[in-house]
Design an enzyme around this catalytic site. Sequence first.
Site: not given
Ligand code: BES
Ligand code: ZN
Ligand code: MN
Length: 497
Positions: A262, A267, A274, A285, A344, A346, A348
């Site tokens: 990834k 992000d 966010k 990220d 968010d 993204e 996947r």
């Molecule tokens: N890049 C983030 C996940 C992340 C969070 C990595 C904190 C490192 C530290 C990912 O893209 C994300 O935003 N995931 C969301 C998914 C949700 C919207 C289903 C999350 O984990 O909140």
């Molecule tokens: Zn991310």
């Molecule tokens: Mn995200």
Amino acid sequence: MKIAFSPVALPKAGVVAVTVAAERALGAFGRDLDQRTGGLLTRAMESGRFSGKADEVLTVLAPTGVDSGRILLVGIGKPAEVTALTANSAGAVAVAGLVTSGETELSIAVDSHDGVTLPAAELAVEIAFGAASRSYRFDKYKTKTPAEKKPSLKKVTVLTDEAKAAKKAWDRQEKLLDGVFLTRDLVSEPGNIIYPESLAEHCLALKDLGVEVEVLDEKKMKKLGMGALLGVGQGSAHPPRLVIMRWNGGAEGDAPVAFIGKGITFDTGGISIKPAANMEDMKWDMAGSGAVIGLLAALAGRKAKANVVGVVALAENMPGGNAQRPGDIVTSMSGQTIEVLNTDAEGRLVLADALWYTQATFKPKFMVNLATLTGAIIVSLGNEHAGLFSNNDELAERLAATGKKTGELLWRMPLAPAYDKDIDSDAADMKNIGRPMTAGSIIGAQFLQRFVNGTPWAHLDIAGTAWAKADRGIVPKGATAFGVRLLDRLVADHYEG
Ligand code: BES
Ligand code: ZN
Ligand code: MN
């Protein structure tokens, strides 16, 4: 920092460190040093709680009877329990206090201790690796560091009876270290410096190591039907890229192993933006991609006898007039449609197309993807283990076992049809999120599994392990390069020769 190996002898200059086994057990070199200094080492140990346990270190300043300005006693614990990992960590604790001490050279004597089963050359090499790894710094943007705060340590020499064999074995580990440092450099860079095109340039630099590199731009991706990846990137002024790196060190025609990263270079969350607090963390990220790039550099650098494909899915997730909206429906390269309910989620989406492309193009033996995919994996496993999800028990077991050997720990989590149905959508083939606060990391993995087309596959969720908030063993705080050592070893132990 330079690493060298030479036979055990008292150095003329610099700091001298000597290993001490549990219960203050000195070896031949340590006993000699103790004698030369009039019993200073014994007295130093007796004056405090230093007993030679693993990771203990005791500094003796201004010793008499030797040229060195300081002597370091480095605990290695019980000889029978010395492993590559405890050796790594002994090297790390030895240098930790010296990097900015003003000292420029350190010699670490690997003493003779009865009962150590790790071969001497390996022990020396692993000590060197730990020392070098811990000395890493990312300080290229600090222009005002006063001279007395700058790193001073320039050279570490490991003194061992097996200096020649150690030197030879080091060649390989040095390439691994190069890969680890490349990953740390890339992951540490901020989002204004590393964006899809500039990260693709770093991939292209691997050509110097004999890696074949191909960069797909938006036009090519559009032609391939990568609507999921393109949708994530469409709100950014920096266009997305998919980079394919190939190292062909194995037999011709032998199916490759594939690693997919990834690579969200920043992000923001996109339109599902966010909160401001800690958003700067999202510069890392792309740590999954960073690990894949460093891994390919390590494998090519050491000329691994395996066919390896590295694929990185690069995009910047930004809000904007052209950004993807919640509710948009995109068509992935697989033909499956996705309702993007949260922009968010993204990672996947970009991986969906990268995984599908990889299996369709290369028919690999297996695919392992690395991704900072979910905040939920930090809730589950903290910073101790990365989440491991797999459709293949043999691959999962090999990964978990290799994690234990390299100290990059994995913990397997479940996949099951009952979770999978949570991403069925009313409007499309699937949606990109499940229910709030419910098995978030598993849902992310289930989503990815819909794009592997039955290929043996594992997903490593490294959101909790890609970045260290504090110094830790052989990893200084910052980008950890999690996955590089693990996957280099996986290839070495199971897919070479
Ligand atoms: N890049 C983030 C996940 C992340 C969070 C990595 C904190 C490192 C530290 C990912 O893209 C994300 O935003 N995931 C969301 C998914 C949700 C919207 C289903 C999350 O984990 O909140
Ligand atoms: Zn991310
Ligand atoms: Mn995200």
